[in-house]
Design an enzyme around this catalytic site. Structure first.
Site, PDB file in Angstrom:
ATOM      1  N   GLY A  11       0.843  -1.208   0.000  1.00 51.87           N
ATOM      2  CA  GLY A  11       0.000   0.000   0.000  1.00 51.87           C
ATOM      3  C   GLY A  11       0.868   1.244   0.000  1.00 51.87           C
ATOM      4  O   GLY A  11       1.546   1.546   0.981  1.00 51.87           O
ATOM      5  N   SER A 133      -2.716  -0.326   8.694  1.00 54.62           N
ATOM      6  CA  SER A 133      -4.067   0.181   8.431  1.00 54.62           C
ATOM      7  C   SER A 133      -4.866   0.160   9.725  1.00 54.62           C
ATOM      8  O   SER A 133      -4.653  -0.706  10.569  1.00 54.62           O
ATOM      9  CB  SER A 133      -4.791  -0.706   7.423  1.00 54.62           C
ATOM     10  OG  SER A 133      -4.063  -0.835   6.243  1.00 54.62           O
ATOM     11  N   GLU A 163      -1.233   3.958  12.847  1.00 50.63           N
ATOM     12  CA  GLU A 163      -0.647   5.218  12.423  1.00 50.63           C
ATOM     13  C   GLU A 163      -1.430   6.386  13.010  1.00 50.63           C
ATOM     14  O   GLU A 163      -2.634   6.423  12.925  1.00 50.63           O
ATOM     15  CB  GLU A 163      -0.698   5.283  10.882  1.00 50.63           C
ATOM     16  CG  GLU A 163       0.111   6.399  10.337  1.00 50.63           C
ATOM     17  CD  GLU A 163       1.479   6.433  10.989  1.00 50.63           C
ATOM     18  OE1 GLU A 163       2.309   5.593  10.663  1.00 50.63           O
ATOM     19  OE2 GLU A 163       1.724   7.303  11.863  1.00 50.63           O
ATOM     20  N   PHE A 164      -0.713   7.319  13.613  1.00 48.77           N
ATOM     21  CA  PHE A 164      -1.382   8.495  14.175  1.00 48.77           C
ATOM     22  C   PHE A 164      -1.077   9.764  13.397  1.00 48.77           C
ATOM     23  O   PHE A 164      -1.390  10.860  13.843  1.00 48.77           O
ATOM     24  CB  PHE A 164      -0.990   8.676  15.645  1.00 48.77           C
ATOM     25  CG  PHE A 164      -1.468   7.557  16.537  1.00 48.77           C
ATOM     26  CD1 PHE A 164      -2.810   7.452  16.861  1.00 48.77           C
ATOM     27  CD2 PHE A 164      -0.593   6.613  17.021  1.00 48.77           C
ATOM     28  CE1 PHE A 164      -3.272   6.417  17.670  1.00 48.77           C
ATOM     29  CE2 PHE A 164      -1.042   5.572  17.838  1.00 48.77           C
ATOM     30  CZ  PHE A 164      -2.374   5.480  18.166  1.00 48.77           C
ATOM     31  N   GLU A 167      -2.764  14.151   8.038  1.00 52.42           N
ATOM     32  CA  GLU A 167      -2.344  14.637   6.727  1.00 52.42           C
ATOM     33  C   GLU A 167      -2.055  16.124   6.789  1.00 52.42           C
ATOM     34  O   GLU A 167      -2.683  16.868   7.539  1.00 52.42           O
ATOM     35  CB  GLU A 167      -3.422  14.308   5.701  1.00 52.42           C
ATOM     36  CG  GLU A 167      -3.431  12.824   5.409  1.00 52.42           C
ATOM     37  CD  GLU A 167      -4.562  12.411   4.494  1.00 52.42           C
ATOM     38  OE1 GLU A 167      -4.930  13.200   3.614  1.00 52.42           O
ATOM     39  OE2 GLU A 167      -5.062  11.299   4.679  1.00 52.42           O
ATOM     40  N   LYS A 223      -6.350   2.891  18.595  1.00 51.10           N
ATOM     41  CA  LYS A 223      -6.394   3.715  17.390  1.00 51.10           C
ATOM     42  C   LYS A 223      -7.812   4.211  17.117  1.00 51.10           C
ATOM     43  O   LYS A 223      -8.042   5.404  16.881  1.00 51.10           O
ATOM     44  CB  LYS A 223      -5.855   2.934  16.191  1.00 51.10           C
ATOM     45  CG  LYS A 223      -6.026   3.613  14.854  1.00 51.10           C
ATOM     46  CD  LYS A 223      -5.257   4.932  14.772  1.00 51.10           C
ATOM     47  CE  LYS A 223      -5.729   5.800  13.642  1.00 51.10           C
ATOM     48  NZ  LYS A 223      -4.981   5.750  12.456  1.00 51.10           N
ATOM     49  N   ASN A 227      -9.095   8.313  17.415  1.00 48.44           N
ATOM     50  CA  ASN A 227      -9.806   9.040  16.368  1.00 48.44           C
ATOM     51  C   ASN A 227     -11.209   9.435  16.810  1.00 48.44           C
ATOM     52  O   ASN A 227     -11.688  10.521  16.493  1.00 48.44           O
ATOM     53  CB  ASN A 227      -9.857   8.218  15.076  1.00 48.44           C
ATOM     54  CG  ASN A 227      -8.616   8.455  14.229  1.00 48.44           C
ATOM     55  OD1 ASN A 227      -7.825   9.360  14.508  1.00 48.44           O
ATOM     56  ND2 ASN A 227      -8.426   7.660  13.195  1.00 48.44           N
ATOM     57  N   CYS A 279     -10.457   9.040   7.827  1.00 45.91           N
ATOM     58  CA  CYS A 279     -10.447   8.236   9.057  1.00 45.91           C
ATOM     59  C   CYS A 279     -11.609   8.455  10.019  1.00 45.91           C
ATOM     60  O   CYS A 279     -12.209   7.488  10.468  1.00 45.91           O
ATOM     61  CB  CYS A 279      -9.143   8.463   9.801  1.00 45.91           C
ATOM     62  SG  CYS A 279      -7.781   7.609   9.003  1.00 45.91           S
TER      63      CYS A 279
END
Ligand code: UDX
Ligand code: UDX
Length: 465
Positions: A11, A133, A163-164, A167, A223, A227, A279
């Protein structure tokens, strides 16, 4: 202890690309190969001109330039990358299901499963498989079942390393993470060893006290929880924004006053036209689905409300435009400034701009869009994906232009939907002069200064005051 010399990442998207670029930069002795089934994407990563990499992130192209060809490689040859690696990261997308059981709620794990089957088929020696992911809690069990029952008798250790990164600030987030979370089978010697080998990689640049190891289920659930908490804060302040508009309070002042309480904190209290991104919504829907599947209806309802409020915020922003423009936007030109879901990214997934525009198009508005980083092709694809009207109509009703000034010329109203810095610096006097009067300006990000805009003559509306 296993020393990792070869990493493969399946990916090459917003998560896999930047994460692997940083690992390659920080660990020059490790060969990192990022693979993807999307040939166009891999070709873009491999472009001689590093400014053409498929993901726009401040600082990323410089890192790719430094590491690419040295110990960072991009390829479509998934099998050989798996074969050569001791550690395999899975960073494929896990969209919300659009069909069948759990439709609109559960994460679609078909790509994860395909990856697991491919790893099982190819692997000839022991592998550590890392979930990058964001996945529903207990996915590791499914991965393990597939790997162990279809494999060639090799030992697979499964780790969760969510993953934290956000973007737009991915490079900074990866360089100085608040924490790195690694979940694994810490009750067994083999599991501990696998966890340690990933800890060793991050230790190349992350201080030990920022690397947290847990059991795998805690890692997966943390995770989703992180979020959900972040999104909940945005919905909380957005709920207040509507009340502010009714009461004469100012949401920025409220956010500041509340955020100065150290128990609450000041981050993620910026009122907006609604959160977007790949997300927040997906992960909360996922959490809601999981809670419901355990019969925890109150837990599910609590989190679902975060999404309901977010949808409401986008809708009421669009409805307010219609109402303010004398209850009709039919045949009127409305300018959308900003299509990305936040500034400093070209990512548009779940962006509020898509939904606000769709609402206005249903009211027969003509839309003109300007975004500094998003292509026209992407904007049309986002609208077509909703399936609200024939694709051809999206092309005739929506125009995409190359400057903000051009976008605003002769329009009835301008809506700021992404907080791009450059929108603050526009020649607002010229924009005002070139618009139809009364000239309406709707600030969905509280980016612009009200006083100066009103002095120019704008009818100014900002969310939350
Ligand atoms: C995705 C998910 O959205 C997120 O939940 C998760 O945390 C990380 O992965 P992102 O990197 O932003 O995030 O997704 P995207 O940019 O779509 O990249 C995924 C890539 O995987 C695509 O380039 C796709 O072509 C590739 N892919 C998908 C494969 O190589 N093989 C597959 O079987 C499926
Ligand atoms: C998020 C998480 O922050 C990150 O840790 C996780 O790995 C992936 O999901 P991302 O979606 O890239 O990252 O961006 P983020 O900065 O969290 O913003 C999400 C959305 O919320 C954006 O649309 C943003 O504009 C909005 N937002 C954020 C607000 O409206 N107000 C705020 O105060 C903060």
């Amino acid at each position: 202890m296993t020393t990792i010399k070869n990493i493969c990442c399946i990916g090459a998207g917003y998560v896999g690309g930047p994460t692997m670029a940083i690992i390659a930069q920080k660990c020059p002795d490790i060969k990192v190969t990022v693979v993807d089934i999307n040939e166009k994407r891999i070709a873009a990563w491999n472009d001689e001109d590093v400014n053409k990499i498929p993901i726009y992130e401040p600082g990323l192209s410089e890192i790719v330039k430094e590491a690419k060809g040295r110990n960072l490689f991009f390829s479509t040859d998934v099998d050989s990358a798996i074969d050569n690696a001791e550690m395999i990261f899975i960073s494929v997308n896990t969209p919300t299901k659009t069909y069948g059981m759990g439709k609109g709620m559960a994460a679609d794990l078909k790509y994860i499963e395909l990856c697991a089957r491919q790893i099982a088929r190819v692997a000839k020696n022991d592998k550590i498989v890392v979930e990058k992911s964001t996945l529903p809690v207990r996915t590791a069990q499914a991965l393990k079942d597939i790997l162990e029952n279809t494999g060639n008798g090799v030992d697979f250790q499964i780790l969760s390393n969510p993953e934290f990164l956000a973007e737009g600030t991915a490079v900074e987030d990866l360089n100085n993470p608040d924490r790195v979370l690694i979940g694994g089978d810490i009750d067994t010697a083999e599991g501990k060893k696998a966890v340690q080998s990933l800890v060793d990689i991050y230790s190349n640049w992350v201080p030990a006290e920022h690397i947290l190891t847990t059991n795998i289920w805690s890692s997966e659930l943390s995770k989703l929880t992180a979020n959900a908490f972040l999104a909940q804060r945005v919905s909380s302040i957005n709920a207040m924004s509507e009340l502010c508009e009714k009461t004469g309070a100012n949401v920025n002042e409220v956010a500041k006053a509340v955020g100065m309480d150290s128990r609450i904190g000041s981050k993620f209290l910026q009122s907006s036209v609604g959160f977007g991104g790949s997300c927040f919504q997906k992960d909360i829907l996922n959490l809601v689905y999981i809670a419901k599947s355990f019969g925890l209806n109150e837990v599910a309802d609590f989190w679902e409300q975060v999404i309901i409020l977010n949808d409401h915020q986008k809708r009421r922003f669009a409805a307010n435009i219609v109402k303010t423009l004398f209850n009709t936007v039919s045949g009127k030109k409305i300018t959308i400034l900003g299509w990305a879901f936040k500034k400093d990214t070209n990512d548009t997934r779940e962006s509020a701009a898509i939904y606000v525009s769709d609402y206005l198009l249903n009211e027969q508005a003509e839309i003109v869009v300007y975004d500094p980083k998003v292509t026209a092709e992407q904007i049309y694809a986002d609208l077509d994906y909703l399936g609200t009207r024939p694709d051809s109509e999206n092309r005739s009703l929506v125009k995409v232009v190359n400057t903000a000034e051009e976008a605003c010329k002769d329009s009835h109203a301008v809506a700021v939907l992404t907080e791009w810095d450059e929108f603050k610096e526009l020649d607002w006097k010229k924009i005002y002069d070139d618009m139809l009067k009364p000239a309406f300006l709707f600030d969905g990000r509280r980016l612009l200064d009200r006083k100066t805009k009103e002095e120019l003559g704008f009818e100014f509306y900002a969310i939350g005051s």
